[in-house]
Write a protein that holds these residues in place. Structure first.
Motif, PDB file in Angstrom:
ATOM      1  N   PRO A  10      28.149  -4.559 -18.070  1.00  0.00           N
ATOM      2  CA  PRO A  10      27.365  -4.660 -16.839  1.00  0.00           C
ATOM      3  C   PRO A  10      27.718  -5.875 -15.979  1.00  0.00           C
ATOM      4  CG  PRO A  10      26.056  -5.317 -18.727  1.00  0.00           C
ATOM      5  CD  PRO A  10      27.341  -4.790 -19.277  1.00  0.00           C
ATOM      6  N   LEU A  11      28.449  -6.836 -16.550  1.00  0.00           N
ATOM      7  CA  LEU A  11      28.852  -8.003 -15.779  1.00  0.00           C
ATOM      8  C   LEU A  11      30.062  -7.706 -14.905  1.00  0.00           C
ATOM      9  CD1 LEU A  11      28.427 -10.835 -18.463  1.00  0.00           C
ATOM     10  CD2 LEU A  11      26.834 -10.147 -16.649  1.00  0.00           C
ATOM     11  N   THR A  12      30.983  -6.932 -15.435  1.00  0.00           N
ATOM     12  CA  THR A  12      32.203  -6.619 -14.674  1.00  0.00           C
ATOM     13  C   THR A  12      32.217  -5.196 -14.123  1.00  0.00           C
ATOM     14  OG1 THR A  12      33.351  -5.951 -16.707  1.00  0.00           O
ATOM     15  CG2 THR A  12      33.535  -8.268 -16.050  1.00  0.00           C
ATOM     16  N   GLU A  13      31.408  -4.325 -14.705  1.00  0.00           N
ATOM     17  CA  GLU A  13      31.338  -2.927 -14.259  1.00  0.00           C
ATOM     18  C   GLU A  13      29.868  -2.508 -14.094  1.00  0.00           C
ATOM     19  OE1 GLU A  13      34.609  -0.309 -16.177  1.00  0.00           O
ATOM     20  OE2 GLU A  13      33.964  -1.687 -17.767  1.00  0.00           O
ATOM     21  N   LYS A  14      29.154  -3.244 -13.305  1.00  0.00           N
ATOM     22  CA  LYS A  14      27.721  -3.002 -13.156  1.00  0.00           C
ATOM     23  C   LYS A  14      27.422  -1.590 -12.655  1.00  0.00           C
ATOM     24  CE  LYS A  14      23.523  -4.885 -11.085  1.00  0.00           C
ATOM     25  NZ  LYS A  14      22.921  -5.948 -10.245  1.00  0.00           N
ATOM     26  N   ARG A  15      28.185  -1.136 -11.637  1.00  0.00           N
ATOM     27  CA  ARG A  15      27.945   0.193 -11.088  1.00  0.00           C
ATOM     28  C   ARG A  15      28.244   1.273 -12.128  1.00  0.00           C
ATOM     29  NH1 ARG A  15      30.504   1.635  -5.349  1.00  0.00           N
ATOM     30  NH2 ARG A  15      28.985   0.009  -4.840  1.00  0.00           N
ATOM     31  N   ARG A  16      29.351   1.121 -12.833  1.00  0.00           N
ATOM     32  CA  ARG A  16      29.729   2.087 -13.853  1.00  0.00           C
ATOM     33  C   ARG A  16      28.705   2.112 -14.988  1.00  0.00           C
ATOM     34  NH1 ARG A  16      31.128   6.844 -15.322  1.00  0.00           N
ATOM     35  NH2 ARG A  16      32.187   6.966 -17.339  1.00  0.00           N
ATOM     36  N   TRP A  17      28.231   0.945 -15.370  1.00  0.00           N
ATOM     37  CA  TRP A  17      27.222   0.825 -16.436  1.00  0.00           C
ATOM     38  C   TRP A  17      25.945   1.578 -16.036  1.00  0.00           C
ATOM     39  CZ3 TRP A  17      22.381  -1.691 -16.343  1.00  0.00           C
ATOM     40  CH2 TRP A  17      21.769  -1.873 -17.593  1.00  0.00           C
ATOM     41  N   ALA A  18      25.486   1.394 -14.803  1.00  0.00           N
ATOM     42  CA  ALA A  18      24.278   2.062 -14.314  1.00  0.00           C
ATOM     43  C   ALA A  18      24.496   3.570 -14.217  1.00  0.00           C
ATOM     44  CB  ALA A  18      23.872   1.493 -12.960  1.00  0.00           C
ATOM     45  N   GLU A  19      25.704   3.988 -13.819  1.00  0.00           N
ATOM     46  CA  GLU A  19      25.996   5.420 -13.709  1.00  0.00           C
ATOM     47  C   GLU A  19      25.967   6.097 -15.075  1.00  0.00           C
ATOM     48  OE1 GLU A  19      29.730   5.562 -11.759  1.00  0.00           O
ATOM     49  OE2 GLU A  19      28.883   5.376  -9.724  1.00  0.00           O
ATOM     50  N   VAL A  20      26.522   5.437 -16.088  1.00  0.00           N
ATOM     51  CA  VAL A  20      26.528   6.001 -17.441  1.00  0.00           C
ATOM     52  C   VAL A  20      25.102   6.148 -17.964  1.00  0.00           C
ATOM     53  CG1 VAL A  20      27.164   5.567 -19.842  1.00  0.00           C
ATOM     54  CG2 VAL A  20      28.834   5.189 -18.024  1.00  0.00           C
ATOM     55  N   LEU A  21      24.279   5.130 -17.729  1.00  0.00           N
ATOM     56  CA  LEU A  21      22.888   5.202 -18.186  1.00  0.00           C
ATOM     57  C   LEU A  21      22.139   6.350 -17.506  1.00  0.00           C
ATOM     58  CD1 LEU A  21      21.695   1.480 -18.435  1.00  0.00           C
ATOM     59  CD2 LEU A  21      22.537   2.986 -20.231  1.00  0.00           C
ATOM     60  N   GLU A  22      22.428   6.578 -16.255  1.00  0.00           N
ATOM     61  CA  GLU A  22      21.737   7.635 -15.523  1.00  0.00           C
ATOM     62  C   GLU A  22      22.255   9.013 -15.902  1.00  0.00           C
ATOM     63  OE1 GLU A  22      20.019   7.952 -11.096  1.00  0.00           O
ATOM     64  OE2 GLU A  22      22.220   7.875 -11.162  1.00  0.00           O
ATOM     65  N   GLN A  23      23.573   9.170 -15.962  1.00  0.00           N
ATOM     66  CA  GLN A  23      24.167  10.485 -16.197  1.00  0.00           C
ATOM     67  C   GLN A  23      24.093  10.917 -17.656  1.00  0.00           C
ATOM     68  OE1 GLN A  23      28.152  10.117 -14.636  1.00  0.00           O
ATOM     69  NE2 GLN A  23      27.445   9.718 -12.541  1.00  0.00           N
ATOM     70  N   GLU A  24      24.290   9.987 -18.574  1.00  0.00           N
ATOM     71  CA  GLU A  24      24.335  10.342 -19.992  1.00  0.00           C
ATOM     72  C   GLU A  24      23.026  10.080 -20.745  1.00  0.00           C
ATOM     73  OE1 GLU A  24      27.720   8.727 -21.974  1.00  0.00           O
ATOM     74  OE2 GLU A  24      29.105   9.165 -20.317  1.00  0.00           O
ATOM     75  N   TRP A  25      22.213   9.166 -20.208  1.00  0.00           N
ATOM     76  CA  TRP A  25      21.009   8.769 -20.937  1.00  0.00           C
ATOM     77  C   TRP A  25      19.718   9.004 -20.155  1.00  0.00           C
ATOM     78  CZ3 TRP A  25      21.824   7.573 -25.935  1.00  0.00           C
ATOM     79  CH2 TRP A  25      23.148   7.254 -26.308  1.00  0.00           C
ATOM     80  N   GLY A  26      19.844   9.514 -18.922  1.00  0.00           N
ATOM     81  CA  GLY A  26      18.657   9.875 -18.150  1.00  0.00           C
ATOM     82  C   GLY A  26      17.839   8.722 -17.629  1.00  0.00           C
ATOM     83  N   ILE A  27      18.429   7.522 -17.548  1.00  0.00           N
ATOM     84  CA  ILE A  27      17.711   6.353 -17.050  1.00  0.00           C
ATOM     85  C   ILE A  27      18.062   6.146 -15.574  1.00  0.00           C
ATOM     86  CG2 ILE A  27      17.341   3.870 -17.302  1.00  0.00           C
ATOM     87  CD1 ILE A  27      18.146   4.130 -20.225  1.00  0.00           C
ATOM     88  N   PRO A  28      17.097   6.265 -14.666  1.00  0.00           N
ATOM     89  CA  PRO A  28      17.384   6.094 -13.237  1.00  0.00           C
ATOM     90  C   PRO A  28      17.948   4.714 -12.930  1.00  0.00           C
ATOM     91  CG  PRO A  28      15.201   7.032 -13.580  1.00  0.00           C
ATOM     92  CD  PRO A  28      15.693   6.585 -14.923  1.00  0.00           C
ATOM     93  N   LYS A  29      18.781   4.629 -11.910  1.00  0.00           N
ATOM     94  CA  LYS A  29      19.399   3.351 -11.557  1.00  0.00           C
ATOM     95  C   LYS A  29      18.367   2.299 -11.176  1.00  0.00           C
ATOM     96  CE  LYS A  29      23.821   5.323 -10.058  1.00  0.00           C
ATOM     97  NZ  LYS A  29      24.746   5.528  -8.921  1.00  0.00           N
ATOM     98  N   ARG A  30      17.283   2.732 -10.522  1.00  0.00           N
ATOM     99  CA  ARG A  30      16.252   1.771 -10.136  1.00  0.00           C
ATOM    100  C   ARG A  30      15.608   1.121 -11.367  1.00  0.00           C
ATOM    101  NH1 ARG A  30      11.547   4.222 -11.222  1.00  0.00           N
ATOM    102  NH2 ARG A  30      11.468   6.512 -11.271  1.00  0.00           N
ATOM    103  N   VAL A  31      15.626   1.867 -12.495  1.00  0.00           N
ATOM    104  CA  VAL A  31      15.079   1.322 -13.742  1.00  0.00           C
ATOM    105  C   VAL A  31      16.102   0.424 -14.426  1.00  0.00           C
ATOM    106  CG1 VAL A  31      14.200   1.887 -16.045  1.00  0.00           C
ATOM    107  CG2 VAL A  31      13.513   3.258 -14.065  1.00  0.00           C
ATOM    108  N   SER A  32      17.339   0.899 -14.558  1.00  0.00           N
ATOM    109  CA  SER A  32      18.374   0.119 -15.256  1.00  0.00           C
ATOM    110  C   SER A  32      18.679  -1.193 -14.526  1.00  0.00           C
ATOM    111  CB  SER A  32      19.651   0.948 -15.406  1.00  0.00           C
ATOM    112  OG  SER A  32      20.186   1.299 -14.139  1.00  0.00           O
ATOM    113  N   ASN A  33      18.632  -1.172 -13.200  1.00  0.00           N
ATOM    114  CA  ASN A  33      18.905  -2.400 -12.445  1.00  0.00           C
ATOM    115  C   ASN A  33      17.849  -3.470 -12.680  1.00  0.00           C
ATOM    116  OD1 ASN A  33      21.263  -1.387 -11.289  1.00  0.00           O
ATOM    117  ND2 ASN A  33      20.195  -0.529  -9.520  1.00  0.00           N
ATOM    118  N   GLY A  34      16.651  -3.043 -13.075  1.00  0.00           N
ATOM    119  CA  GLY A  34      15.584  -4.009 -13.315  1.00  0.00           C
ATOM    120  C   GLY A  34      15.462  -4.461 -14.752  1.00  0.00           C
TER     121      GLY A  34
END
Length: 260
Positions: free
Chosen positions: A162-186
């Motif tokens: 998440p430090l070097t690939e923050k967008r990719r990290w958030a996308e994986v959590l949303e697409q594969e784990w069902g965690i919305p980006k607004r949640v993962s970013n917080g």
């Protein structure tokens, strides 16, 4: 009735003043005395009825106050009991963390389930920010915790950085784990390695909790080591504390019957 007839008898015609008949005078006197008596009896009855109503109102008020005091006392007792259980759970989690050789990069949490969502009941981390409670509740269909709840266990050790690939990290959590980006970013702890395992009730066999191990470092935990730690003596103790805490949870049907 007496209060009504009394004044009528007193206020009625007074025939003995103009009558020379002793019988009439006697009858009138008796009617007058009866009227006075009925008035006095009616007044006493009204006073007693008013006093009885006041007493009943006071009794009802005292009963309500006693009920409120009992409810407040029970609520305080439950809060103290839950607080003690949570602290003991935290101690047990810290013991598992020590066995896992967890440091500032790791965290261990225990979540109970109330029938619709997860509630955090205990957490330990050496890192002050990671040790904070965070959200009050967690959906049971999101993330590693949701997958473990429905499948028994879950493990992932290669999430993007998440430090070097923050967008990719958030996308994986949303697409594969069902965690919305607004949640993962917080999220205060942006983990790359997670392991979760469901706990069952000791006698009923139903699922009651999920324990989650996290690290911000990749490949921090291996399945074998995780299995060894979760089969440690702390597990049945954690399950028992969850069962105890369940007995103090509010019962909606009982609360409704009691007027709450």
């Amino acid at each position: 009735m007496a209060a009504t007839l009394g004044p009528i008898c007193i206020a009625g015609p007074n025939p003995w003043r103009n009558s020379s008949d002793p019988a009439v005078k006697t009858m009138a006197e008796r009617i007058f005395v009866l009227g006075v008596s009925l008035t006095v009896v009616g007044a006493l009855a009204s006073w007693k009825r008013s006093k009885r109503i006041t007493l009943l109102e006071a009794t009802a008020t005292n009963a309500q106050k006693m009920r409120d005091d009992l409810q407040n006392g029970y609520s305080e007792l439950v809060e103290q009991h839950q607080s003690i259980c949570q602290e003991l759970i935290r101690v047990l989690l810290s013991s598992i963390a020590a066995r896992m050789e967890f440091g500032d990069s790791e965290r261990i949490s225990l979540y109970g389930h109330n029938g619709t969502e997860f509630l955090l009941v205990g957490r330990f981390s050496k890192h002050p920010e990671y040790a904070k409670t965070g959200r009050s509740s967690y959906p049971d269909k999101q993330g590693c915790i949701g997958r473990a709840w429905h499948g028994g266990s879950c493990f992932v050790d290669n999430l993007p950085d998440p430090l070097t690939e923050k967008r990719r990290w958030a996308e994986v959590l949303e697409q594969e784990w069902g965690i919305p980006k607004r949640v993962s970013n917080g999220l205060a702890m942006k983990s790359r390695c997670l392991a979760a395992c469901a706990f069952d009730h000791s006698s009923q066999g139903r699922r009651i909790a999920v324990i989650v191990l996290e690290s911000v470092r990749q490949n921090r935990m291996g399945p074998k080591k995780i299995d060894e730690c979760l089969s440690a003596p702390e597990r049945p103790q954690l399950v028992r504390f969850i069962e105890i805490m369940e007995t103090f949870e509010p019962n909606p049907d009982y609360a409704r019957d009691e007027g709450f």
